[in-house]
Design an enzyme around this catalytic site. Structure first.
Site, PDB file in Angstrom:
ATOM      1  N   HIS A  96       0.829  -1.210   0.000  1.00  0.00           N
ATOM      2  CA  HIS A  96       0.000   0.000   0.000  1.00  0.00           C
ATOM      3  C   HIS A  96       0.862   1.258   0.000  1.00  0.00           C
ATOM      4  O   HIS A  96       1.880   1.333   0.680  1.00  0.00           O
ATOM      5  CB  HIS A  96      -0.930   0.015   1.208  1.00  0.00           C
ATOM      6  CG  HIS A  96      -2.103  -0.894   1.059  1.00  0.00           C
ATOM      7  ND1 HIS A  96      -2.971  -0.846  -0.004  1.00  0.00           N
ATOM      8  CD2 HIS A  96      -2.559  -1.888   1.863  1.00  0.00           C
ATOM      9  CE1 HIS A  96      -3.911  -1.747   0.145  1.00  0.00           C
ATOM     10  NE2 HIS A  96      -3.675  -2.410   1.272  1.00  0.00           N
ATOM     11  N   CYS A 153      -0.034   1.884  -5.475  1.00  0.00           N
ATOM     12  CA  CYS A 153      -0.962   2.825  -6.108  1.00  0.00           C
ATOM     13  C   CYS A 153      -0.307   4.194  -6.283  1.00  0.00           C
ATOM     14  O   CYS A 153       0.612   4.558  -5.545  1.00  0.00           O
ATOM     15  CB  CYS A 153      -2.226   2.969  -5.268  1.00  0.00           C
ATOM     16  SG  CYS A 153      -3.208   1.461  -5.229  1.00  0.00           S
TER      17      CYS A 153
END
Length: 183
Positions: A96, A153
């Site tokens: 993440h 991301c």
């Protein structure tokens, strides 16, 4: 997929570490770190595979098999269907952007990444950094060289599901020398 893992399990079970001390001595004489092959077993979901160290950031993270939300809350996830860390081809790790891979944007081409697996250290050198669409699957395809790909991301400051992915591709810095067993 079963054949892939069965083959690498067979390779791992039939490998020898008889020349480990010799490989380390050669690497030290060349002023390089030694990299040795990993004995492969088929991991279970959530099983810890090793760790990823990023010397420039002075951080080390655990690597787990799988990429579920539960796993990504514990550490870095290994994308199923890609090579395991230390194996030939493309090993893909995901994390993440707001936790473990928060500072990946500080890395540049030439920086090192170290994967520890089964007490063996694999040193990779970053060769390419790019940004792709979130549905671009070309980042997980097999590669002809030992490659480590990190995915998170992007943009890093985006609120909500990000539309893109930040990709770091690194190649094995020093390939271990394997000699045939003398009888």
């Amino acid at each position: 997929m079963f054949s892939y893992y069965a083959y690498w399990t067979w390779v791992g079970l039939n490998s020898t570490d008889e020349n480990i001390d010799e490989q380390i001595a050669i690497a030290k004489s060349e002023n390089k770190e030694a990299l040795l092959p990993v004995v492969t077993t088929i991991p279970q979901d959530g099983e810890k595979l090793g760790s990823l160290s990023i010397p420039k950031l002075k951080q080390t993270f655990p690597i787990f098999f799988g990429d579920s939300e539960t796993i990504l809350k514990k550490g870095i996830g290994h994308i199923r269907g890609t090579a395991l860390p230390g194996e030939a081809s493309n090993s893909v790790l995901a994390g993440h952007r707001d936790t473990f891979f928060r500072h990946l944007d500080q890395l540049v081409v030439g920086d090192k990444l170290i994967v520890e697996r089964s007490s063996t250290y694999y040193i990779y050198k970053i060769k390419k950094i790019r940004i792709v669409d979130n549905d671009d699957n070309t980042v997980i395809v097999p590669k002809p060289r030992h490659t480590l790909t990190l995915i998170t991301c992007y943009p890093f400051t985006f609120i909500g599901p990000a539309p893109q992915r930040y990709i770091i591709e690194a190649e094995l810095f020093l390939k271990p020398k394997m000699e045939s067993k003398k009888q």
